[in-house]
Design a protein around this motif. Structure first.
Motif, PDB file in Angstrom:
ATOM      1  N   LEU A 191      -5.444   2.368   3.455  1.00 29.33           N
ATOM      2  CA  LEU A 191      -6.500   2.661   3.166  1.00 29.33           C
ATOM      3  C   LEU A 191      -7.516   1.852   3.758  1.00 29.33           C
ATOM      4  O   LEU A 191      -8.569   2.352   3.830  1.00 29.33           O
ATOM      5  N   VAL A 233      -0.036 -12.059   5.690  1.00 27.23           N
ATOM      6  CA  VAL A 233       1.041 -12.905   5.259  1.00 27.23           C
ATOM      7  C   VAL A 233       2.812 -13.070   6.452  1.00 27.23           C
ATOM      8  O   VAL A 233       2.582 -11.571   6.948  1.00 27.23           O
ATOM      9  N   HIS A 243      10.958  -9.337   2.327  1.00 24.13           N
ATOM     10  CA  HIS A 243      11.127 -10.476   1.456  1.00 24.13           C
ATOM     11  C   HIS A 243      11.722 -10.047   0.150  1.00 24.13           C
ATOM     12  O   HIS A 243      11.358 -11.015  -0.896  1.00 24.13           O
ATOM     13  N   ASP A 286      -5.574  -6.695  -3.903  1.00 28.07           N
ATOM     14  CA  ASP A 286      -7.367  -5.527  -3.386  1.00 28.07           C
ATOM     15  C   ASP A 286      -7.859  -5.888  -4.942  1.00 28.07           C
ATOM     16  O   ASP A 286      -9.005  -5.450  -5.461  1.00 28.07           O
ATOM     17  N   GLY A 328      -1.615  -8.138   6.190  1.00 28.86           N
ATOM     18  CA  GLY A 328      -1.988  -8.231   7.739  1.00 28.86           C
ATOM     19  C   GLY A 328      -2.119  -9.839   6.994  1.00 28.86           C
ATOM     20  O   GLY A 328      -2.868 -10.724   7.818  1.00 28.86           O
ATOM     21  N   GLU A 358       0.504   4.422  -4.264  1.00 26.24           N
ATOM     22  CA  GLU A 358      -0.027   5.698  -5.266  1.00 26.24           C
ATOM     23  C   GLU A 358       1.437   5.881  -6.099  1.00 26.24           C
ATOM     24  O   GLU A 358       1.593   6.746  -6.815  1.00 26.24           O
ATOM     25  N   GLY A 387       0.785  -1.279  -0.110  1.00 24.22           N
ATOM     26  CA  GLY A 387       0.100  -0.283  -0.140  1.00 24.22           C
ATOM     27  C   GLY A 387       0.380   0.904   0.244  1.00 24.22           C
ATOM     28  O   GLY A 387       0.653   2.069  -0.855  1.00 24.22           O
ATOM     29  N   ASN A 444       8.252  -5.023   0.981  1.00 24.36           N
ATOM     30  CA  ASN A 444       8.347  -4.798  -0.795  1.00 24.36           C
ATOM     31  C   ASN A 444       9.103  -5.172  -1.297  1.00 24.36           C
ATOM     32  O   ASN A 444      10.361  -4.942  -0.368  1.00 24.36           O
ATOM     33  N   GLY A 504      -0.036   0.042   4.917  1.00 25.11           N
ATOM     34  CA  GLY A 504      -0.200  -0.174   4.103  1.00 25.11           C
ATOM     35  C   GLY A 504      -0.409  -1.708   3.977  1.00 25.11           C
ATOM     36  O   GLY A 504       0.624  -2.396   2.303  1.00 25.11           O
TER      37      GLY A 504
HETATM   38  N1  APR Z   1      -2.470   3.869   1.175  1.00 29.62           N
HETATM   39  C1  APR Z   1      -2.554   3.274   1.923  1.00 29.62           C
HETATM   40  N2  APR Z   1      -2.711   2.404   1.420  1.00 29.62           N
HETATM   41  C2  APR Z   1      -3.014   1.444   0.546  1.00 29.62           C
HETATM   42  C3  APR Z   1      -2.929   1.920  -0.388  1.00 29.62           C
HETATM   43  C4  APR Z   1      -2.605   3.263  -0.490  1.00 29.62           C
HETATM   44  N3  APR Z   1      -3.136   4.160  -1.001  1.00 29.62           N
HETATM   45  N4  APR Z   1      -3.765   2.008  -1.021  1.00 29.62           N
HETATM   46  C5  APR Z   1      -3.867  -0.398  -0.920  1.00 29.62           C
HETATM   47  N5  APR Z   1      -3.533  -0.306   0.425  1.00 29.62           N
HETATM   48  C6  APR Z   1      -3.687  -0.738   1.123  1.00 29.62           C
HETATM   49  C7  APR Z   1      -5.194  -2.144   0.548  1.00 29.62           C
HETATM   50  O1  APR Z   1      -5.696  -1.508   1.504  1.00 29.62           O
HETATM   51  C8  APR Z   1      -4.265  -3.629   1.640  1.00 29.62           C
HETATM   52  O2  APR Z   1      -4.804  -3.269   3.181  1.00 29.62           O
HETATM   53  O3  APR Z   1      -2.500  -1.719   1.451  1.00 29.62           O
HETATM   54  C9  APR Z   1      -2.910  -3.546   1.574  1.00 29.62           C
HETATM   55  C10 APR Z   1      -1.866  -3.860   0.518  1.00 29.62           C
HETATM   56  O4  APR Z   1      -2.260  -5.536   1.265  1.00 29.62           O
HETATM   57  P1  APR Z   1      -1.605  -6.471   0.053  1.00 29.62           P
HETATM   58  O5  APR Z   1      -1.829  -5.782  -1.241  1.00 29.62           O
HETATM   59  O6  APR Z   1      -2.372  -7.599   0.571  1.00 29.62           O
HETATM   60  O7  APR Z   1       0.008  -6.211   0.054  1.00 29.62           O
HETATM   61  P2  APR Z   1       1.040  -6.676   1.672  1.00 29.62           P
HETATM   62  O8  APR Z   1       0.152  -6.894   2.813  1.00 29.62           O
HETATM   63  O9  APR Z   1       2.268  -6.234   1.535  1.00 29.62           O
HETATM   64  O10 APR Z   1       1.478  -8.185   1.307  1.00 29.62           O
HETATM   65  C11 APR Z   1       2.643  -8.644   1.471  1.00 29.62           C
HETATM   66  O11 APR Z   1       2.055 -10.841   0.321  1.00 29.62           O
HETATM   67  O12 APR Z   1       2.234 -11.990  -1.675  1.00 29.62           O
HETATM   68  C12 APR Z   1       2.787 -11.683  -0.612  1.00 29.62           C
HETATM   69  O13 APR Z   1       5.039 -11.523  -1.114  1.00 29.62           O
HETATM   70  C13 APR Z   1       4.214 -10.898  -1.260  1.00 29.62           C
HETATM   71  O14 APR Z   1       4.908  -9.030   0.354  1.00 29.62           O
HETATM   72  C14 APR Z   1       3.619  -9.355   0.294  1.00 29.62           C
HETATM   73  C15 APR Z   1       3.008 -10.070   1.262  1.00 29.62           C
END
Ligand code: APR
Length: 230
Positions: free
Chosen positions: A198, A176, A105, A22, A174, A14, A10, A88, A171
């Motif tokens: 978000l 993984v 990661h 998402d 939660g 942007e 997240g 990330n 962002g």
């Molecule tokens: N600002 C803040 N939060 C945001 C925004 C934004 N502009 N856009 C999206 N989000 C939030 C979403 O609401 C969601 O809770 O960011 C989060 C993204 O979640 P995931 O897509 O699940 O990403 P992440 O939590 O980083 O994934 C964890 O999963 O696939 C694996 O190894 C990969 O590191 C990654 C891990």
């Protein structure tokens, strides 16, 4: 005041880097099992190498946003009291200036040699099977942690999480582990926990404070408050 900030997709959304959970459950058109597991790589290495080559190029063409820059500003203010732990694989935190940073990661800008274990910096394509700069074998894969593999620097992260005064999650959905368990671990050791997201993740152990909003708005505002309160 010791602060650990855990970031997820997240914070880079942007900047134009797609998040994982998402949209439609697919990851840029692929099933996660096909492109983010050792089994997927074994079954179709060309698909996986090409997938990460494309992602590496995609990330090279985007830039850090004000949320990345705010965390770098916070490090400028409190130094080593801040540890940023990112899930990330992009390099937007370091391009924004963060130095006390863990890529749990892995990183798209590194390769991992399956023969000798070297982790060289790597910005070119891997699909052409280039030789490892250390051992010369053509067995380089992306240095990203796939499902079923152990994240990097777990000891260092856990030591910082149990010792911090404030734990902030930015962002990340939660979904993984082990990253998803760090807020509860920090809370169990007495830290105040804050979620900046978000859509609040609805964690099993609730955060002390939740601020819903875009990373580019809520992260700089939170950093300003922390710096002003010192
Ligand atoms: N600002 C803040 N939060 C945001 C925004 C934004 N502009 N856009 C999206 N989000 C939030 C979403 O609401 C969601 O809770 O960011 C989060 C993204 O979640 P995931 O897509 O699940 O990403 P992440 O939590 O980083 O994934 C964890 O999963 O696939 C694996 O190894 C990969 O590191 C990654 C891990």
């Amino acid at each position: 005041m010791r602060i650990v900030v855990l970031t997820g997709a997240g914070i880079s959304a942007e900047s134009g880097v797609p998040t994982f959970r998402d949209a439609d459950g697919l990851w840029e058109g692929h099933r996660v099992e096909d492109v983010a597991t050792p089994e997927g790589f074994h079954a179709n290495p060309d698909l996986v190498l090409r997938f990460y080559d494309e992602r590496r190029r995609g990330v090279a063409s985007v830039v850090p946003n004000v949320a990345h820059r705010a965390l770098s500003r916070l490090e400028g203010a409190i130094g080593a009291e801040l540890l940023v732990v990112t899930q990330n694989v992009d390099d937007l935190h370091e391009r924004a200036g963060s130095r006390n940073l863990v890529h749990m990661h892995g990183e798209l800008r590194r390769a991992l040699c399956l023969s000798c274990g070297a982790r060289p910096e790597w910005t070119r394509d891997l699909i052409d099977r280039p030789p490892c700069p250390e051992c010369g074998k053509r067995m380089l894969r992306p240095d990203v942690v796939w499902f079923g593999e152990l994240p990097y620097e777990l000891d260092r992260i856990e030591q910082a999480v149990v010792a911090c005064d404030v734990f902030v999650s930015v962002g990340t959905s939660g979904a993984v582990y082990p990253a998803a368990g760090y807020a509860a671990l920090a809370a169990a050791f007495g830290a105040r926990t804050v979620e900046l997201n978000l859509v609040p993740s609805g964690a099993a152990v609730p955060f002390d404070e939740v601020r819903a909003g875009r990373a580019t708005e809520v992260v700089p505002a939170w950093v300003d408050e922390v710096i002003a309160a010192r």
